[in-house]
Every structure is written in structure tokens, then in C-alpha cells.
Design a protein around this motif. Structure first.
Motif, PDB file in Angstrom:
ATOM      1  N   GLU A 129     -75.382  13.157 -11.680  1.00 12.27           N
ATOM      2  CA  GLU A 129     -76.279  12.847 -13.080  1.00 12.27           C
ATOM      3  C   GLU A 129     -75.922  11.207 -13.150  1.00 12.27           C
ATOM      4  N   THR A 130     -76.944  10.485 -13.443  1.00 12.42           N
ATOM      5  CA  THR A 130     -76.845   9.146 -13.727  1.00 12.42           C
ATOM      6  C   THR A 130     -76.484   8.972 -15.210  1.00 12.42           C
ATOM      7  N   THR A 131     -76.158   7.610 -15.277  1.00 17.11           N
ATOM      8  CA  THR A 131     -75.649   7.172 -16.565  1.00 17.11           C
ATOM      9  C   THR A 131     -76.814   7.205 -17.840  1.00 17.11           C
ATOM     10  N   ALA A 132     -78.010   7.145 -17.233  1.00 21.80           N
ATOM     11  CA  ALA A 132     -79.246   7.302 -17.981  1.00 21.80           C
ATOM     12  C   ALA A 132     -79.473   8.561 -18.392  1.00 21.80           C
ATOM     13  N   GLU A 133     -79.190   9.533 -17.624  1.00 17.03           N
ATOM     14  CA  GLU A 133     -79.387  11.131 -17.831  1.00 17.03           C
ATOM     15  C   GLU A 133     -78.253  11.657 -18.877  1.00 17.03           C
ATOM     16  N   ARG A 134     -77.162  10.963 -18.484  1.00 15.86           N
ATOM     17  CA  ARG A 134     -75.888  11.413 -19.459  1.00 15.86           C
ATOM     18  C   ARG A 134     -76.258  10.882 -20.927  1.00 15.86           C
ATOM     19  N   TRP A 135     -76.795   9.581 -21.116  1.00 17.28           N
ATOM     20  CA  TRP A 135     -76.998   9.217 -22.213  1.00 17.28           C
ATOM     21  C   TRP A 135     -78.193   9.756 -22.901  1.00 17.28           C
ATOM     22  N   GLU A 136     -79.170  10.384 -22.228  1.00 17.19           N
ATOM     23  CA  GLU A 136     -80.228  11.365 -22.814  1.00 17.19           C
ATOM     24  C   GLU A 136     -79.770  12.637 -23.225  1.00 17.19           C
ATOM     25  N   ARG A 137     -78.826  12.934 -22.333  1.00 18.60           N
ATOM     26  CA  ARG A 137     -78.446  14.556 -22.844  1.00 18.60           C
ATOM     27  C   ARG A 137     -77.295  14.438 -24.036  1.00 18.60           C
ATOM     28  N   ALA A 138     -76.691  13.226 -24.035  1.00 17.78           N
ATOM     29  CA  ALA A 138     -75.802  13.154 -25.086  1.00 17.78           C
ATOM     30  C   ALA A 138     -76.743  12.873 -26.571  1.00 17.78           C
ATOM     31  N   ARG A 139     -77.767  12.005 -26.373  1.00 15.76           N
ATOM     32  CA  ARG A 139     -78.498  12.058 -27.570  1.00 15.76           C
ATOM     33  C   ARG A 139     -79.109  13.520 -28.051  1.00 15.76           C
ATOM     34  N   LEU A 140     -79.462  14.335 -26.915  1.00 17.98           N
ATOM     35  CA  LEU A 140     -80.064  15.635 -27.346  1.00 17.98           C
ATOM     36  C   LEU A 140     -79.096  16.466 -27.993  1.00 17.98           C
ATOM     37  N   LEU A 141     -77.584  16.354 -27.619  1.00 17.55           N
ATOM     38  CA  LEU A 141     -76.816  16.947 -28.149  1.00 17.55           C
ATOM     39  C   LEU A 141     -76.379  16.607 -29.635  1.00 17.55           C
ATOM     40  N   PHE A 142     -76.532  15.291 -29.680  1.00 10.78           N
ATOM     41  CA  PHE A 142     -76.200  14.453 -31.043  1.00 10.78           C
ATOM     42  C   PHE A 142     -77.209  15.089 -32.226  1.00 10.78           C
ATOM     43  N   GLU A 143     -78.516  15.057 -31.625  1.00 14.54           N
ATOM     44  CA  GLU A 143     -79.568  15.615 -32.580  1.00 14.54           C
ATOM     45  C   GLU A 143     -79.379  16.893 -32.794  1.00 14.54           C
ATOM     46  N   ALA A 144     -78.841  17.830 -31.894  1.00 14.17           N
ATOM     47  CA  ALA A 144     -78.871  19.343 -32.307  1.00 14.17           C
ATOM     48  C   ALA A 144     -77.459  19.333 -33.001  1.00 14.17           C
ATOM     49  N   LYS A 145     -76.866  18.419 -33.330  1.00 14.43           N
ATOM     50  CA  LYS A 145     -75.579  18.354 -34.320  1.00 14.43           C
ATOM     51  C   LYS A 145     -74.299  18.807 -33.356  1.00 14.43           C
ATOM     52  N   ASN A 146     -74.251  18.723 -32.153  1.00 11.35           N
ATOM     53  CA  ASN A 146     -73.201  19.213 -31.181  1.00 11.35           C
ATOM     54  C   ASN A 146     -72.478  17.960 -31.104  1.00 11.35           C
ATOM     55  N   TYR A 147     -71.654  17.404 -32.267  1.00 11.11           N
ATOM     56  CA  TYR A 147     -71.380  15.849 -31.951  1.00 11.11           C
ATOM     57  C   TYR A 147     -70.014  16.102 -31.021  1.00 11.11           C
ATOM     58  N   ALA A 148     -69.071  16.984 -30.975  1.00 14.27           N
ATOM     59  CA  ALA A 148     -68.058  16.827 -29.970  1.00 14.27           C
ATOM     60  C   ALA A 148     -68.664  16.743 -28.684  1.00 14.27           C
ATOM     61  N   GLY A 149     -69.646  17.905 -28.446  1.00 13.21           N
ATOM     62  CA  GLY A 149     -70.224  17.929 -27.075  1.00 13.21           C
ATOM     63  C   GLY A 149     -70.757  16.314 -26.713  1.00 13.21           C
ATOM     64  N   ALA A 150     -71.498  15.840 -27.636  1.00 17.07           N
ATOM     65  CA  ALA A 150     -72.144  14.555 -27.536  1.00 17.07           C
ATOM     66  C   ALA A 150     -70.899  13.300 -27.234  1.00 17.07           C
ATOM     67  N   ALA A 151     -69.964  13.423 -28.097  1.00 18.61           N
ATOM     68  CA  ALA A 151     -68.914  12.621 -27.898  1.00 18.61           C
ATOM     69  C   ALA A 151     -68.268  12.531 -26.332  1.00 18.61           C
ATOM     70  N   ARG A 152     -68.138  13.599 -26.072  1.00 13.78           N
ATOM     71  CA  ARG A 152     -67.328  13.723 -24.546  1.00 13.78           C
ATOM     72  C   ARG A 152     -68.395  13.111 -23.501  1.00 13.78           C
ATOM     73  N   LEU A 153     -69.776  13.112 -23.650  1.00 20.87           N
ATOM     74  CA  LEU A 153     -70.548  12.632 -22.738  1.00 20.87           C
ATOM     75  C   LEU A 153     -70.829  11.183 -22.992  1.00 20.87           C
ATOM     76  N   LEU A 154     -70.824  10.809 -24.220  1.00 19.17           N
ATOM     77  CA  LEU A 154     -70.777   9.205 -24.532  1.00 19.17           C
ATOM     78  C   LEU A 154     -69.630   8.432 -24.083  1.00 19.17           C
ATOM     79  N   ALA A 155     -68.567   8.985 -24.111  1.00 19.48           N
ATOM     80  CA  ALA A 155     -67.341   8.455 -23.868  1.00 19.48           C
ATOM     81  C   ALA A 155     -67.406   8.161 -22.401  1.00 19.48           C
ATOM     82  N   ALA A 156     -68.006   8.881 -21.492  1.00 18.60           N
ATOM     83  CA  ALA A 156     -68.121   8.478 -20.002  1.00 18.60           C
ATOM     84  C   ALA A 156     -69.364   7.447 -20.181  1.00 18.60           C
ATOM     85  N   VAL A 157     -70.550   7.547 -20.763  1.00 21.02           N
ATOM     86  CA  VAL A 157     -71.441   6.621 -20.818  1.00 21.02           C
ATOM     87  C   VAL A 157     -70.870   5.178 -21.312  1.00 21.02           C
ATOM     88  N   VAL A 158     -70.137   5.242 -22.391  1.00 18.80           N
ATOM     89  CA  VAL A 158     -69.406   3.920 -22.564  1.00 18.80           C
ATOM     90  C   VAL A 158     -68.597   3.438 -21.656  1.00 18.80           C
TER      91      VAL A 158
END
Length: 143
Positions: A36-65
């Protein structure tokens, strides 16, 4: 046939986890997952954030950052995900990095003030909230 298709109501949309799994439909051959590319992880993290899965989004976003530390957008969303998942120390750390690198990022000032408030550090939060208000053009009466 009315109601649902594969258990999903027609107006509900696609759940983020189902959407994310669709990314792997075209893996590199049988049983060999595609990286998975960084851009795909970023997009997936945004989807998780929008779905209010904040902990899941944080795990992905930490890798993106970690992969793109100079980008403010992912770091700010990471701080928001930490805030909403009550990881306030982590949120504060990310927000302080943002304002250190980009002192005019007004939303980071507001978030940092709110994060400090939520930790019961009202006096420490005040300067950050005043700065955020000044950036947005809001001044208390008499100033």
C-alpha cells in the motif's frame, strides 16, 4: 428485490473497512499482497476518521506522518484523531510540532488550546486560544 445487497442497505454507502479491503482486489498475483502506498494509507485514514474510527485512523496516520514528516495535513489530522480518541498527550505533541514548524497554522493553535483545556490546563491553554482568535480576527470587546 428490495432492501439490501450483501447485507448493506442501498442508501448506507460502503463501510470504510469494506472500501479499504477493496484496495487489495488487484494484488500482485495469488497470495502476494501489493504494498500500500503512502497516498493510499492517507486516503484510508481519512475514511476511517470520517467514519469516527479515530483510533484506527491514528494508527494509519502515524505511519503516514513517519513517511512524510514535512506534510502538515496528515500531522494535523493525526492530532485530531488523537484528540477525539482521548490520546491527549499525543495530540499535544503533534500540535506543538505543527506550530513550531508553521507558526501561522491557526487551527493548530486552536486545537492545542482545546487539548490543553481538556487536560485541565486552562491557564496554559489561554495564550493558544487568544492566538487562534487573533488569527481568525476575533477580538474580545475592549481590545
Amino acid at each position: 428485490m428490495t432492501g439490501s445487497f450483501n447485507g448493506y442497505a442501498p442508501d448506507d454507502g460502503v463501510a470504510p473497512d469494506r472500501w479499504a479491503s477493496a484496495l487489495h482486489l488487484f494484488d500482485n498475483g495469488a497470495g502476494v499482497p501489493r504494498e500500500e502506498t503512502t497516498a493510499e494509507r492517507w486516503e484510508r485514514a481519512r475514511l476511517l476518521f470520517e467514519a469516527k474510527n479515530y483510533a484506527g485512523a491514528a494508527r494509519l496516520l502515524a505511519a503516514v506522518v513517519e513517511e512524510a514528516p514535512e506534510q502538515t495535513g496528515p500531522r494535523l489530522l493525526l492530532a485530531r484523531a488523537y484528540y477525539h480518541s482521548a490520546q491527549l498527550g499525543c495530540a499535544e505533541e503533534q500540535l506543538r510540532l505543527i506550530v513550531e514548524r508553521d507558526p501561522v497554522e491557526h487551527y493548530a493553535h486552536l486545537m492545542l488550546g482545546r487539548t490543553l483545556e481538556r487536560q485541565g490546563r486552562r491557564q496554559e491553554a489561554e495564550p493558544w486560544l487568544r492566538m487562534a482568535a487573533a488569527f481568525s480576527g476575533e477580538f474580545p470587546d475592549g481590545e
